[in-house]
Design an enzyme around this catalytic site. Structure first.
Site, PDB file in Angstrom:
ATOM      1  N   ARG A  43       0.881  -1.248   0.019  1.00 33.66           N
ATOM      2  CA  ARG A  43       0.146   0.065  -0.021  1.00 33.66           C
ATOM      3  C   ARG A  43       0.797   1.210  -0.042  1.00 33.66           C
ATOM      4  NH1 ARG A  43      -3.619  -2.817  -1.498  1.00 33.66           N
ATOM      5  NH2 ARG A  43      -5.533  -3.222  -0.746  1.00 33.66           N
TER       6      ARG A  43
ATOM      7  N   GLU B  68      -2.824   8.360  -3.983  1.00 33.09           N
ATOM      8  CA  GLU B  68      -3.246   7.298  -4.920  1.00 33.09           C
ATOM      9  C   GLU B  68      -4.525   7.793  -5.455  1.00 33.09           C
ATOM     10  OE1 GLU B  68      -3.878   2.867  -5.343  1.00 33.09           O
ATOM     11  OE2 GLU B  68      -1.770   3.340  -4.536  1.00 33.09           O
TER      12      GLU B  68
ATOM     13  N   HIS C 209      -1.426   0.566  -9.561  1.00 29.47           N
ATOM     14  CA  HIS C 209      -2.118  -0.397  -8.818  1.00 29.47           C
ATOM     15  C   HIS C 209      -2.726  -1.200  -9.663  1.00 29.47           C
ATOM     16  CE1 HIS C 209      -3.840  -0.516  -4.529  1.00 29.47           C
ATOM     17  NE2 HIS C 209      -3.738  -1.948  -4.925  1.00 29.47           N
TER      18      HIS C 209
END
Ligand code: GLV
Length: 328
Positions: free
Chosen positions: A236, A265, A284
């Site tokens: 993450r 993000e 991602h």
């Protein structure tokens, strides 16, 4: 008939399975569902199929009095307020196992691409700079026989260790849980986090995101790493302090980074990390293979079908709720 809400377009097999049992409504878009739409749509929902882009917290749960299950289309569930779900007797589920190898494949891809300058090499060619074979051109780091350091050795970390065997690498790991089974099976060596950082040529992060792992990699940790080291993050974004990473990459404290996840993000196109040649970023996509995204869709739907049929879901994140409700 119970109602299930799906918060994005996802591979159709999951929604198709849900439609066999329930009334299904869906945010029919590739963009994030606006919060007000989500809060309105969950009002009559018995089940919710959510993504990691939707915080599932008191606000959502208060708006959804009938909700019995929230199935995340992800293995990570840091977007869930698990105590809030548990307090209300709502089952939360995730999608472990089905994405392990696909995610490790992408982390490995980042490791290799960063080490061997694949993106700068491609840019060099398309920018018309390739005039001759160059003895000093785009030299990178050896992968074979190097040391891989894993911070976190759950399913995906173990997948990295398996891949490392094919490259004759030494593998060090740090985890809050000692994994003697994997030490025996894969020959990996346990070390404290500082030793892993100091001795590894590649450091790959495989921890969940939680308060204890926020900025786990910051100035001090980057300084401990070799200045030839490559950092890979497919866990993450906020596990890495982005300001510290920018400075370490800019100042040559580490060689390069390969990131599938970022903080923030999405990473804005004008973010300063993207001005660096030695920082490779993808959006991602670690679990994004056709097979795996279909398997995730299927598993998320199966979790919802199970709970709404009074059965035990395959992959709950709060099994105490499953137990308290006697789901078998
Ligand atoms: C993706 O990041 C996941 O947690 O599955």
């Amino acid at each position: 008939m119970p109602t299930v809400y799906v918060t994005r377009r996802i591979p159709e097999n999951g929604p198709d399975l849900l439609r066999e049992h329930f009334t299904v409504r869906q945010w029919d878009s590739d963009d994030v569902i606006p919060r007000d739409v989500l809060l309105r749509e969950v009002q009559d929902a018995d089940g919710l199929l959510s993504l990691l882009t939707e915080p599932i917290n008191d606000e959502v749960l208060d708006a959804a009095p009938n909700l019995k299950v929230v199935a995340n289309l992800a293995v990570g569930f840091d977007n869930f307020d698990v105590p809030a779900l548990t307090k209300r007797g709502v089952v939360g589920t995730n999608t472990p196992e089905v994405l392990t190898d696909t995610t490790a494949d992408l982390a490995w891809t980042l490791l290799m691409a960063a080490a061997r300058r694949i993106v700068p090499g491609y840019k060099y060619v398309i920018d018309g700079h390739w005039k001759t074979w160059g003895p000093l051109l785009l030299m990178g780091q050896d992968i074979h026989h190097a040391t891989l350091g894993l911070i976190g050795v759950g399913r995906i970390g173990a997948g990295m260790a398996r891949r490392a065997q094919g490259f004759s690498m030494r593998v060090l790991y740090y985890d809050v849980f000692r994994r003697e089974d994997l030490e025996e099976e894969l020959g990996i060596e346990f070390a404290d986090q500082e030793t892993v950082l100091r001795e590894s040529d590649f450091v790959s992060l495989h921890t969940p995101y939680m308060p204890a792992t926020h900025h786990l990699i910051s100035h001090d940790q980057l300084k401990m790493m070799k200045n030839t080291a490559v950092l890979v993050n497919s866990a993450r974004g906020p596990v890495v302090d982005p300001d510290a990473l920018y400075e370490a990459l800019r100042d040559g404290e580490i060689d390069s980074a390969g990131l599938d996840v970022t903080d923030p993000e999405p990473l804005p196109a004008d973010h300063r990390l993207l001005t660096l040649d030695n920082c490779l970023v993808v959006p991602h996509i670690a679990s994004a293979s056709y097979e795996t995204r279909a398997a995730m869709s299927q598993l998320a739907a199966e979790n919802i079908v199970a709970v709404l049929s009074g059965k035990k879901p395959p992959t709950p994140v709060n099994p105490e709720v499953v137990e308290a409700q006697g789901l078998q």
